[in-house]
Design an enzyme around this catalytic site. Structure first.
Site, PDB file in Angstrom:
ATOM      1  N   GLY A 174      87.082  46.879 -10.776  1.00 15.46           N
ATOM      2  CA  GLY A 174      87.421  46.282  -9.894  1.00 15.46           C
ATOM      3  C   GLY A 174      87.412  44.685 -10.384  1.00 15.46           C
ATOM      4  O   GLY A 174      86.390  44.334 -10.767  1.00 15.46           O
TER       5      GLY A 174
ATOM      6  N   GLY B 280      81.014  46.672 -13.176  1.00 13.64           N
ATOM      7  CA  GLY B 280      80.157  47.094 -11.851  1.00 13.64           C
ATOM      8  C   GLY B 280      79.643  48.403 -12.542  1.00 13.64           C
ATOM      9  O   GLY B 280      79.669  48.559 -13.828  1.00 13.64           O
TER      10      GLY B 280
ATOM     11  N   GLY C 293      80.397  51.601 -12.682  1.00 11.56           N
ATOM     12  CA  GLY C 293      81.015  52.675 -13.463  1.00 11.56           C
ATOM     13  C   GLY C 293      81.266  51.869 -14.894  1.00 11.56           C
ATOM     14  O   GLY C 293      80.805  52.684 -16.006  1.00 11.56           O
ATOM     15  N   SER C 294      81.534  50.700 -15.054  1.00 11.01           N
ATOM     16  CA  SER C 294      81.716  50.256 -16.476  1.00 11.01           C
ATOM     17  C   SER C 294      80.425  49.920 -17.240  1.00 11.01           C
ATOM     18  O   SER C 294      80.529  50.530 -18.411  1.00 11.01           O
ATOM     19  CB  SER C 294      82.236  48.796 -16.125  1.00 11.01           C
ATOM     20  OG  SER C 294      83.241  48.549 -15.236  1.00 11.01           O
TER      21      SER C 294
ATOM     22  N   THR D 277      81.246  42.286  -9.402  1.00 11.78           N
ATOM     23  CA  THR D 277      81.937  43.102  -8.607  1.00 11.78           C
ATOM     24  C   THR D 277      81.673  42.495  -7.244  1.00 11.78           C
ATOM     25  O   THR D 277      80.524  41.992  -6.766  1.00 11.78           O
ATOM     26  CB  THR D 277      81.100  44.304  -8.329  1.00 11.78           C
ATOM     27  OG1 THR D 277      81.407  45.007  -7.162  1.00 11.78           O
ATOM     28  CG2 THR D 277      79.790  44.458  -8.546  1.00 11.78           C
TER      29      THR D 277
ATOM     30  N   ARG E 155      88.456  36.068  15.419  1.00 13.05           N
ATOM     31  CA  ARG E 155      87.626  35.770  16.551  1.00 13.05           C
ATOM     32  C   ARG E 155      88.275  35.008  17.625  1.00 13.05           C
ATOM     33  O   ARG E 155      88.417  35.065  18.826  1.00 13.05           O
ATOM     34  CB  ARG E 155      86.258  35.215  16.277  1.00 13.05           C
ATOM     35  CG  ARG E 155      85.360  34.858  17.445  1.00 13.05           C
ATOM     36  CD  ARG E 155      84.706  35.868  18.070  1.00 13.05           C
ATOM     37  NE  ARG E 155      83.695  36.218  17.550  1.00 13.05           N
ATOM     38  CZ  ARG E 155      82.683  37.294  18.059  1.00 13.05           C
ATOM     39  NH1 ARG E 155      83.402  37.947  19.188  1.00 13.05           N
ATOM     40  NH2 ARG E 155      81.842  37.479  17.383  1.00 13.05           N
TER      41      ARG E 155
ATOM     42  N   GLY F  27      83.467  47.540   0.793  1.00 14.87           N
ATOM     43  CA  GLY F  27      82.072  47.859   0.453  1.00 14.87           C
ATOM     44  C   GLY F  27      82.168  49.569   0.607  1.00 14.87           C
ATOM     45  O   GLY F  27      82.124  50.008   1.617  1.00 14.87           O
TER      46      GLY F  27
ATOM     47  N   ARG G 126      89.816  40.099  -2.534  1.00 12.27           N
ATOM     48  CA  ARG G 126      89.383  40.031  -3.909  1.00 12.27           C
ATOM     49  C   ARG G 126      89.977  38.858  -4.554  1.00 12.27           C
ATOM     50  O   ARG G 126      89.418  38.282  -5.768  1.00 12.27           O
ATOM     51  CB  ARG G 126      90.106  41.397  -4.623  1.00 12.27           C
ATOM     52  CG  ARG G 126      89.444  42.649  -4.440  1.00 12.27           C
ATOM     53  CD  ARG G 126      90.004  43.594  -5.542  1.00 12.27           C
ATOM     54  NE  ARG G 126      89.382  44.933  -5.385  1.00 12.27           N
ATOM     55  CZ  ARG G 126      88.064  45.201  -5.892  1.00 12.27           C
ATOM     56  NH1 ARG G 126      87.461  44.321  -6.365  1.00 12.27           N
ATOM     57  NH2 ARG G 126      87.683  46.352  -5.514  1.00 12.27           N
TER      58      ARG G 126
HETATM   59  P1  ADP Z   1      83.358  49.353 -11.620  1.00  7.12           P
HETATM   60  O1  ADP Z   1      82.754  49.188 -13.000  1.00  7.12           O
HETATM   61  O2  ADP Z   1      83.617  48.240 -10.678  1.00  7.12           O
HETATM   62  O3  ADP Z   1      82.321  50.254 -10.844  1.00  7.12           O
HETATM   63  P2  ADP Z   1      84.817  52.002 -12.226  1.00  7.12           P
HETATM   64  O4  ADP Z   1      83.719  52.735 -11.498  1.00  7.12           O
HETATM   65  O5  ADP Z   1      86.212  52.288 -11.670  1.00  7.12           O
HETATM   66  O6  ADP Z   1      84.582  50.367 -11.729  1.00  7.12           O
HETATM   67  O7  ADP Z   1      84.803  52.107 -13.607  1.00  7.12           O
HETATM   68  C1  ADP Z   1      85.375  51.189 -14.578  1.00  7.12           C
HETATM   69  C2  ADP Z   1      85.822  52.007 -15.844  1.00  7.12           C
HETATM   70  O8  ADP Z   1      84.334  52.437 -16.549  1.00  7.12           O
HETATM   71  C3  ADP Z   1      86.263  53.568 -15.434  1.00  7.12           C
HETATM   72  O9  ADP Z   1      87.718  53.459 -15.512  1.00  7.12           O
HETATM   73  C4  ADP Z   1      86.023  54.175 -16.670  1.00  7.12           C
HETATM   74  O10 ADP Z   1      86.849  53.847 -17.748  1.00  7.12           O
HETATM   75  C5  ADP Z   1      84.474  53.617 -17.202  1.00  7.12           C
HETATM   76  N1  ADP Z   1      83.556  54.516 -16.315  1.00  7.12           N
HETATM   77  C6  ADP Z   1      83.284  54.690 -15.128  1.00  7.12           C
HETATM   78  N2  ADP Z   1      82.326  55.695 -15.095  1.00  7.12           N
HETATM   79  C7  ADP Z   1      82.079  56.178 -16.227  1.00  7.12           C
HETATM   80  C8  ADP Z   1      81.448  57.507 -16.698  1.00  7.12           C
HETATM   81  N3  ADP Z   1      80.740  58.052 -15.875  1.00  7.12           N
HETATM   82  N4  ADP Z   1      81.468  57.657 -17.922  1.00  7.12           N
HETATM   83  C9  ADP Z   1      82.257  57.039 -18.892  1.00  7.12           C
HETATM   84  N5  ADP Z   1      82.883  56.218 -18.311  1.00  7.12           N
HETATM   85  C10 ADP Z   1      82.904  55.522 -17.033  1.00  7.12           C
END
Ligand code: ADP
Length: 337
Positions: free
Chosen positions: A14, A105, A107-108, A129, A158, A174, A258
């Site tokens: 994000g 974040g 996931g990345s 994030t 409000r 969130g 955002r």
């Molecule tokens: P954020 O980084 O904001 O948490 P995401 O969860 O969408 O966002 O993750 C961003 C990207 O990171 C995903 O689209 C993917 O390419 C990579 N990614 C996320 N989780 C995994 C994972 N478990 N294994 C490998 N790559 C991942």
């Protein structure tokens, strides 16, 4: 360990206001320290597709005040697979890149951590994030701007709510964490916050509506989008028939949270983190996230930040309770850091 000479930088997941300030700092600090810096467009998708270009100082001029990310961001399915990550690695090697700064974040960082184990690529993470939900850092880039956007929007709601004695369910961002909801609750004097960390919050809403001192008073109930009870709309639909005496409305703040020009705090912290990422590379560090704890830069292993869960700070919860915000029972003891 080899000396890092060529560094890639990308934004992933994000978008968040202040990501541009981080890219700018990484680029300029890298160049000032004799490195070549490469922008990678569209996060891991661009890494796989070879969307990689050399940047000079001029590429990042005039971006510190803009929201979003000029490198753009993406969610990339292929990167979840070892094969996808191997293709990404080969693309980096074509450009002789030996380290990548990932601004994103949880996931990345999970993806970066996996690729760091599978290859010799060096990764440094910068937390970007709006949710502020990363373990090991008090603060993530974009959170301050998003929180201020929410506060401004809820203040406006409000005004109209109190003019009509309405009850508003306001949905804020969130997915996993209630930081935006709880802190905008404190900042706006909202009556109730429904956060993802807690179960059975409908009872809390019912209790609040039953106990409301005056029927002629507006109320704001903040709902984090990851609430276990459903969306603000779903909660309002469940509650409405039980309380026909109240004029209940819903407002979903959505993607406006955002956007916008990053706050001074986001710009400054992003800049400090960007420089710290390059310093960590100069110091031969790898697989860590640059964090911000007690007003200082800290290093947190990527493996730790992706495994651990960040909780709502206890003192914020206490503060909210002490000024009369209606919070779920049990949160105080369950969420001490
Ligand atoms: P954020 O980084 O904001 O948490 P995401 O969860 O969408 O966002 O993750 C961003 C990207 O990171 C995903 O689209 C993917 O390419 C990579 N990614 C996320 N989780 C995994 C994972 N478990 N294994 C490998 N790559 C991942």
């Amino acid at each position: 360990m080899r000396k890092i000479k060529r560094v890639g930088v990308l934004t992933s997941g994000g978008d968040a206001p202040g990501m541009n300030a981080a890219i700018r700092a990484v680029t300029r600090a890298g160049i000032n320290n004799g490195m070549e810096v490469f922008g990678i467009r569209m996060g891991y998708q661009g890494m796989i597709e070879g969307e990689i270009f050399r940047m000079d100082s001029q590429h990042v001029s005039g971006i510190i005040q803009t929201g979003g990310t000029f490198l753009q961001t993406a969610r990339c399915k292929e990167f979840y697979t070892p094969e996808g990550r191997q293709i990404a690695y080969e693309q980096l090697k074509k450009h002789n890149i030996d380290a990548v700064v990932v601004i994103g974040g949880d996931g990345s960082f999970t993806g970066a951590n996996l690729m760091a184990h599978e290859t010799d690529m060096v990764f440094i993470g910068i937390p970007g994030t709006i949710d502020n939900d990363l373990y090991g850092t008090d603060y993530t880039i974009g959170y301050d701007t998003a929180l201020n956007t929410v506060v401004q929007a809820v203040d406006k709601i409000r005004d109209t709510a109190s003019s009509h004695n309405r009850i508003f369910f306001v949905e804020v961002m969130g997915r996993e964490a209630g930081f935006i909801a709880i802190n905008s609750c404190i900042a706006c004097g909202a009556e109730v916050a429904i956060i993802p960390e807690e179960h059975n919050q409908l009872e809390k809403v019912r209790k609040f509506l039953n106990e409301r001192a005056s029927k002629n008073k507006s109320s704001i109930i903040l709902v984090a989008e990851g609430s276990k009870e459903g969306s603000a709309m779903e909660i309002a639909d469940m509650i409405k028939p039980e309380f026909p005496q109240f004029d209940i409305r819903v407002s979903i703040l959505g993607h406006m949270q955002r956007g916008g020009s990053p706050s001074a705090k986001d710009r400054i912290t992003a800049s400090l983190m960007g420089v710290a990422a390059i310093e960590a590379l100069l110091d031969n560090q790898k697989s860590l996230m640059i964090g911000w704890m007690n007003e200082k830069i800290v290093h947190v292993p990527l493996s730790k930040t992706v495994k651990m869960h960040k909780t709502i700070p206890h003192d914020y919860v206490e503060l909210a309770e002490s000024i009369g915000t209606f919070l779920p029972k049990g949160i105080k003891k369950n969420h001490i850091n």
